[in-house]
Design an enzyme around this catalytic site. Sequence first.
Site, PDB file in Angstrom:
ATOM      1  N   ALA A  15       0.827  -1.208   0.000  1.00 18.72           N
ATOM      2  CA  ALA A  15       0.000   0.000   0.000  1.00 18.72           C
ATOM      3  C   ALA A  15       0.861   1.259   0.000  1.00 18.72           C
ATOM      4  O   ALA A  15       0.548   2.233  -0.693  1.00 18.72           O
ATOM      5  CB  ALA A  15      -0.929  -0.014   1.212  1.00 18.72           C
ATOM      6  N   VAL A  30       3.883   1.601  -1.228  1.00 24.13           N
ATOM      7  CA  VAL A  30       4.509   1.757  -2.546  1.00 24.13           C
ATOM      8  C   VAL A  30       3.504   2.267  -3.576  1.00 24.13           C
ATOM      9  O   VAL A  30       3.763   3.241  -4.301  1.00 24.13           O
ATOM     10  CB  VAL A  30       5.133   0.424  -3.011  1.00 24.13           C
ATOM     11  N   ARG A  31       2.348   1.635  -3.644  1.00 26.07           N
ATOM     12  CA  ARG A  31       1.389   2.004  -4.692  1.00 26.07           C
ATOM     13  C   ARG A  31       0.762   3.375  -4.438  1.00 26.07           C
ATOM     14  O   ARG A  31       0.514   4.130  -5.385  1.00 26.07           O
ATOM     15  CB  ARG A  31       0.335   0.911  -4.813  1.00 26.07           C
ATOM     16  N   ASP A  79       1.110  -9.434  18.646  1.00 26.65           N
ATOM     17  CA  ASP A  79       0.804  -9.388  20.078  1.00 26.65           C
ATOM     18  C   ASP A  79      -0.348  -8.461  20.429  1.00 26.65           C
ATOM     19  O   ASP A  79      -0.914  -8.566  21.520  1.00 26.65           O
ATOM     20  CB  ASP A  79       2.043  -8.965  20.869  1.00 26.65           C
ATOM     21  N   ALA A 117     -12.322 -22.537  25.190  1.00 25.21           N
ATOM     22  CA  ALA A 117     -11.399 -23.038  26.218  1.00 25.21           C
ATOM     23  C   ALA A 117     -12.081 -23.084  27.578  1.00 25.21           C
ATOM     24  O   ALA A 117     -12.922 -22.243  27.904  1.00 25.21           O
ATOM     25  CB  ALA A 117     -10.162 -22.147  26.285  1.00 25.21           C
ATOM     26  N   LYS A 135     -17.421 -34.120  31.811  1.00 26.22           N
ATOM     27  CA  LYS A 135     -16.551 -33.910  30.661  1.00 26.22           C
ATOM     28  C   LYS A 135     -15.347 -34.831  30.761  1.00 26.22           C
ATOM     29  O   LYS A 135     -14.838 -35.076  31.848  1.00 26.22           O
ATOM     30  CB  LYS A 135     -16.079 -32.457  30.608  1.00 26.22           C
ATOM     31  N   HIS A 142     -12.486 -34.188  29.069  1.00 24.23           N
ATOM     32  CA  HIS A 142     -11.285 -33.475  28.647  1.00 24.23           C
ATOM     33  C   HIS A 142     -11.345 -32.046  29.176  1.00 24.23           C
ATOM     34  O   HIS A 142     -12.391 -31.575  29.633  1.00 24.23           O
ATOM     35  CB  HIS A 142     -11.154 -33.477  27.123  1.00 24.23           C
TER      36      HIS A 142
END
Length: 337
Positions: free
Chosen positions: A22, A24-25, A127, A186, A214, A216
């Site tokens: 972006a 450059v153009r 991050d 999660a 559950k 897991h």
Amino acid sequence: MKRIAVLTSGGDAPGMNAAVRAVVRKAISEGMEVCGINRGYAGMVEGDIFPLDAKGVSNILSRGGTFLQSARYPEFAKLEGQLKGIEQLKKHGIEGVVVIGGDGSYHGAMRLTEHGFPAVGLPGTIDNDIVGTDYTIGFDTAVNTATDALDKIRDTSFSHGRTFVVEVMGRNAGDIALWSGIAAGADQIIIPEEPYDIKEVVANVKNGYLSKSKNHHLIVLAEGVMHGEEFAAQMKEAGDNSDLRVTNLGHILRGGAPTPRDRVIASWMGAHAVELLREGKGGLAIGIQNEELVEHPILGSAEDGALFSLTEQGEIVVNNPHKARLDFAALNRDLSN
């Protein structure tokens, strides 16, 4: 301003190539010449500078990483390094620079501006820890990559009835862990911005197996808290007796084709950076807040909206440090109960 340069610095992030394209153009459309600087500030000091044209940035929009390459160059924090870099910029007839990177990259842009070379910063890091913007270039792609991996880990976690601790990148920020953790459903998300009790973590694992029937349990851990193996050891010391496994997603989050969102915001920011330089403006950082482009002074007072200030001893401090959205953390607790 007739000739500008663009560089990428610090850790790479998907979408950096879209931003370079972006720049450059847009510059060409404004009648300006553009140079690329390889390997960030290291390449600037060494004179690794070359002309860029529209053809040179074709077919890079969808590529991950940065074709300009990147490097950490702490020597640029010193006056000697800055003066060497400026000498090379003058040698190549460059009058302004677009810097794509994180906090350290912004510091370099600030120093260039102080030496009379207008520089504009774009937030390029997975991050999402840059002040002055809701989203950084690369964050959305990293969240998508992490979510995809977490979905796959949940599959095998269910198949074998295991507990998984999955460590994700983010430096000192918990944004990637928080967003991908919620997206993947999660059971627990551990981030630097919120304290945790390891006994409570273990109790939640046990309660999940017992009361929820559950078989897991999925824990997403931000690297800014600690490494996954260390966290798993703490869990065992606190009485966890589940079949526990640790996975570190690592640098996979930095790679891959950028998402459409990252391509769009990178292009938007890159084009605006050229507009600022065309007007002779430097020492500014571009961000996105409430889906609008914003500009902040890189250095100044917090009252003026600047991202960084200087102490009387000349040390750089962050104004209004970035924090992960803790209302999202509360949301995850509500949804995982």
